[in-house]
Design a protein around this motif. Structure first.
Motif, PDB file in Angstrom:
ATOM      1  N   MET A  50      -0.832   0.866  -5.800  1.00  0.00           N
ATOM      2  CA  MET A  50       0.389   1.629  -5.554  1.00  0.00           C
ATOM      3  C   MET A  50       0.058   3.089  -5.257  1.00  0.00           C
ATOM      4  N   THR A  51       0.820   3.669  -4.355  1.00  0.00           N
ATOM      5  CA  THR A  51       0.728   5.113  -4.157  1.00  0.00           C
ATOM      6  C   THR A  51       1.302   5.814  -5.384  1.00  0.00           C
ATOM      7  N   ALA A  52       1.046   7.118  -5.480  1.00  0.00           N
ATOM      8  CA  ALA A  52       1.546   7.876  -6.645  1.00  0.00           C
ATOM      9  C   ALA A  52       3.064   7.779  -6.750  1.00  0.00           C
ATOM     10  N   GLY A  53       3.746   7.867  -5.597  1.00  0.00           N
ATOM     11  CA  GLY A  53       5.210   7.795  -5.606  1.00  0.00           C
ATOM     12  C   GLY A  53       5.714   6.434  -6.048  1.00  0.00           C
ATOM     13  N   LYS A  54       5.118   5.364  -5.512  1.00  0.00           N
ATOM     14  CA  LYS A  54       5.534   4.016  -5.890  1.00  0.00           C
ATOM     15  C   LYS A  54       5.214   3.741  -7.353  1.00  0.00           C
ATOM     16  N   PHE A  55       4.079   4.275  -7.824  1.00  0.00           N
ATOM     17  CA  PHE A  55       3.700   4.078  -9.215  1.00  0.00           C
ATOM     18  C   PHE A  55       4.744   4.687 -10.149  1.00  0.00           C
ATOM     19  N   ILE A  56       5.207   5.899  -9.829  1.00  0.00           N
ATOM     20  CA  ILE A  56       6.213   6.559 -10.662  1.00  0.00           C
ATOM     21  C   ILE A  56       7.514   5.774 -10.663  1.00  0.00           C
ATOM     22  N   VAL A  57       7.942   5.324  -9.491  1.00  0.00           N
ATOM     23  CA  VAL A  57       9.181   4.537  -9.403  1.00  0.00           C
ATOM     24  C   VAL A  57       9.041   3.236 -10.190  1.00  0.00           C
ATOM     25  N   TRP A  58       7.876   2.591 -10.053  1.00  0.00           N
ATOM     26  CA  TRP A  58       7.633   1.343 -10.787  1.00  0.00           C
ATOM     27  C   TRP A  58       7.697   1.569 -12.296  1.00  0.00           C
ATOM     28  N   VAL A  59       7.094   2.629 -12.766  1.00  0.00           N
ATOM     29  CA  VAL A  59       7.121   2.940 -14.198  1.00  0.00           C
ATOM     30  C   VAL A  59       8.547   3.160 -14.680  1.00  0.00           C
ATOM     31  N   ILE A  60       9.304   3.956 -13.940  1.00  0.00           N
ATOM     32  CA  ILE A  60      10.690   4.233 -14.332  1.00  0.00           C
ATOM     33  C   ILE A  60      11.513   2.952 -14.348  1.00  0.00           C
ATOM     34  N   LEU A  61      11.387   2.160 -13.274  1.00  0.00           N
ATOM     35  CA  LEU A  61      12.149   0.914 -13.166  1.00  0.00           C
ATOM     36  C   LEU A  61      11.776  -0.057 -14.279  1.00  0.00           C
ATOM     37  N   PHE A  96       6.127  -4.330  -6.432  1.00  0.00           N
ATOM     38  CA  PHE A  96       5.438  -3.110  -6.020  1.00  0.00           C
ATOM     39  C   PHE A  96       3.976  -3.328  -5.652  1.00  0.00           C
ATOM     40  N   THR A  97       3.459  -4.542  -5.815  1.00  0.00           N
ATOM     41  CA  THR A  97       2.032  -4.760  -5.536  1.00  0.00           C
ATOM     42  C   THR A  97       1.781  -5.854  -4.502  1.00  0.00           C
ATOM     43  N   MET A  98       2.844  -6.401  -3.892  1.00  0.00           N
ATOM     44  CA  MET A  98       2.678  -7.450  -2.885  1.00  0.00           C
ATOM     45  C   MET A  98       2.452  -6.865  -1.497  1.00  0.00           C
ATOM     46  N   ARG A  99       1.768  -7.610  -0.669  1.00  0.00           N
ATOM     47  CA  ARG A  99       1.597  -7.239   0.731  1.00  0.00           C
ATOM     48  C   ARG A  99       2.808  -7.694   1.540  1.00  0.00           C
ATOM     49  N   ASN A 100       3.112  -6.923   2.567  1.00  0.00           N
ATOM     50  CA  ASN A 100       4.112  -7.292   3.581  1.00  0.00           C
ATOM     51  C   ASN A 100       5.542  -7.393   3.061  1.00  0.00           C
ATOM     52  N   ILE A 101       5.803  -6.875   1.872  1.00  0.00           N
ATOM     53  CA  ILE A 101       7.171  -6.891   1.362  1.00  0.00           C
ATOM     54  C   ILE A 101       7.847  -5.581   1.767  1.00  0.00           C
ATOM     55  N   SER A 102       9.061  -5.655   2.243  1.00  0.00           N
ATOM     56  CA  SER A 102       9.733  -4.474   2.768  1.00  0.00           C
ATOM     57  C   SER A 102      10.228  -3.572   1.647  1.00  0.00           C
ATOM     58  N   PRO A 103      10.318  -2.248   1.882  1.00  0.00           N
ATOM     59  CA  PRO A 103      10.874  -1.337   0.875  1.00  0.00           C
ATOM     60  C   PRO A 103      12.296  -1.724   0.470  1.00  0.00           C
ATOM     61  N   LEU A 104      13.096  -2.229   1.434  1.00  0.00           N
ATOM     62  CA  LEU A 104      14.460  -2.642   1.117  1.00  0.00           C
ATOM     63  C   LEU A 104      14.462  -3.753   0.084  1.00  0.00           C
ATOM     64  N   THR A 105      13.582  -4.731   0.265  1.00  0.00           N
ATOM     65  CA  THR A 105      13.485  -5.822  -0.702  1.00  0.00           C
ATOM     66  C   THR A 105      13.019  -5.306  -2.057  1.00  0.00           C
ATOM     67  N   THR A 106      11.994  -4.472  -2.054  1.00  0.00           N
ATOM     68  CA  THR A 106      11.446  -3.951  -3.306  1.00  0.00           C
ATOM     69  C   THR A 106      12.495  -3.214  -4.121  1.00  0.00           C
ATOM     70  N   TYR A 107      13.184  -2.277  -3.501  1.00  0.00           N
ATOM     71  CA  TYR A 107      14.098  -1.420  -4.264  1.00  0.00           C
ATOM     72  C   TYR A 107      15.442  -2.086  -4.537  1.00  0.00           C
ATOM     73  N   SER A 108      15.913  -2.940  -3.640  1.00  0.00           N
ATOM     74  CA  SER A 108      17.184  -3.617  -3.883  1.00  0.00           C
ATOM     75  C   SER A 108      17.044  -4.658  -4.992  1.00  0.00           C
ATOM     76  N   TYR A 109      15.987  -5.480  -4.922  1.00  0.00           N
ATOM     77  CA  TYR A 109      15.763  -6.476  -5.973  1.00  0.00           C
ATOM     78  C   TYR A 109      15.459  -5.792  -7.298  1.00  0.00           C
TER      79      TYR A 109
END
Length: 446
Positions: A50-61, A96-109
């Motif tokens: 994960m990038t730093a930004g995605k890591f922070i969002v993942w932790v919060i979520l 947050f760690t899968m390949r080819n998954i869209s940001p829309l899918t990640t954040y909406s789910y």
């Protein structure tokens, strides 16, 4: 030291819960990358840093729902705690760690799933949807005993030619072979599977806790024997070990009721964290594989890699949703099941039977994000009903009685758990039976 331990294990302290959850998810990420992905990537398991930004969002979520946990105050908090640790955290990690998954899918789910668990953790803190539920007239306890005996006799009579007893420690190959054969026989006579589920998840745990409470040791022994009879039919290790787990936990929880209520979350998460980090850095590869398979792959991370299968199959590869036609009763009516294989086989493209928790089977597979929302609402209402039905009983007894149900909920469809694995039967028994552990004079108000 005592004050420090009191803080670390305190369910009522928000900072303590945040630290506990943070340590767990960080070590989960290390264990998933260092053990699951490293050794089992060939099974179709993904991991991207994960990038730093995605890591922070993942932790919060990952942590936000846990802010609303306040210890085991009712049955809903018991179920939700285990679902949070063993289903929610692995699912969020997969997003947050899968390949080819869209940001829309990640954040909406992720957002929908987070909202569901916030509501689940909040059950019991405000106005209840259902009042205390009791079925009148109450069924005598002896009738439940009689029903369990009759069902056991019927099950044995229908399975007598396929019953075997094997050593679960030294005869694993024979056990798996017999399991497959007996499962095929049970498939031809579906009533067998229903009776086994009703006894394992409904009648036996209810009777066992009553017998333990009344110190009726001969009847307690007879229930253990009954579990062994089930094991001789289904060849499941869970069936063999379940009575011992129930008895050990009964005495432990009775003795440490307050500690369990406030410290169970930390005990589970810290234990898994310590075990996982030990396994990742273990030098003995054989021992690492054995321990890691049990503790990491099949316990803490199983929902994570199964989530990847379902997300890849339905969200990335755009296969059709089942719209609940994976449930036999629905498919009989609609004839709309879209695959030639059972759902677990289909999502794994035939490589294995990837049966998973109800958020994946009855949620994601059924209708994507809307399916997760729908099954989340259904489970939310079910938890309210369970709390309302169980109000007459001590929470220490209920945790034991519902342990087999928990084992199913973590791994199967919620409808299978209700209808085939004894949950509905158990709810009817608890709401409609007058029994020794009925705590009518000291009603637990959650």
């Amino acid at each position: 030291m005592k004050r420090i331990l009191g803080f670390i294990f305190n369910a009522e302290n928000m900072l303590s819960r945040i630290i506990c959850a943070l340590i767990y998810i960080v070590i989960y990420n290390i264990a998933f990358k260092g053990f699951v992905y490293r050794l089992f990537a060939y099974m179709g398991i993904d991991y991207i840093d994960m990038t730093a930004g995605k890591f922070i969002v993942w932790v919060i979520l990952s942590i936000v729902p846990f802010l609303f946990y306040r210890g085991l105050r009712n049955l809903s908090s018991f179920f939700t705690l285990f679902l949070y640790i063993l289903v929610y955290i692995p699912f969020a990690h997969a997003l947050f760690t899968m390949r080819n998954i869209s940001p829309l899918t990640t954040y909406s789910y992720g957002g929908v799933f987070c909202m569901i668990f916030i509501f689940l953790f909040c059950i019991g803190k405000g106005q209840r949807i259902f009042k205390d539920i009791i079925i009148e007239p109450q069924i005598p306890f002896n009738w439940i005993q009689g029903a369990a005996i009759i069902l056991t006799v019927v099950l044995v009579a229908m399975s007598i030619n396929s019953m075997h007893f094997v050593n679960v420690f030294t005869q694993s190959d024979m056990m798996y072979q017999l399991r497959a054969e007996n499962s095929e026989n049970a498939g031809r006579i579906s009533l067998l599977a229903y009776i086994k589920g009703w006894l394992f998840g409904g009648f036996y745990p209810f009777l066992l806790v009553n017998y333990l409470s009344e110190r009726k040791w001969m009847k307690t022994t007879s229930t253990i024997v009954a579990y062994f009879i089930l094991f001789m039919i289904d060849m499941q290790k869970l069936t063999f070990f379940m009575p011992f787990a129930l008895i050990i936990l009964y005495f432990f929880i009775r003795k440490e009721k307050e500690a369990i209520s406030n410290k169970l979350h930390a005990l589970i998460m810290y234990s898994l964290s310590i075990a996982s980090i030990f396994i990742v850095f273990l030098k003995d590869e054989v021992l690492q594989l054995v321990l890691g398979f049990i503790v990491v792959l099949r316990t803490s991370a199983v929902a994570g890699w199964l989530s990847q299968y379902y997300l890849r199959f339905f969200c990335i590869n755009d296969n059709p949703f089942t719209y609940y036609s994976h449930i036999n009763i629905v498919n009989v009516i609609t004839n709309g099941y879209p695959f030639s294989q059972p759902l677990g086989m289909a999502v794994a493209y035939g490589s294995q039977n990837a049966n998973a928790n109800f958020f994946l089977t009855d949620g994601l597979a059924a209708s994507g994000i809307f399916g997760i929302l729908l099954i989340g609402i259904f489970f939310y209402l079910l938890m309210h009903i369970i709390n309302s039905i169980s109000y007459r009983y001590k929470i220490s007894d209920l945790l034991i009685i519902f342990l087999p149900t928990l084992s199913y909920i973590l791994n199967t469809s919620i409808f299978t758990t209700l209808l085939s694995n004894g949950l509905l039967i158990l709810l009817l028994i608890i709401a409609g039976t007058s029994c020794p552990i009925d705590n009518r004079q000291q009603i637990v108000k959650e």
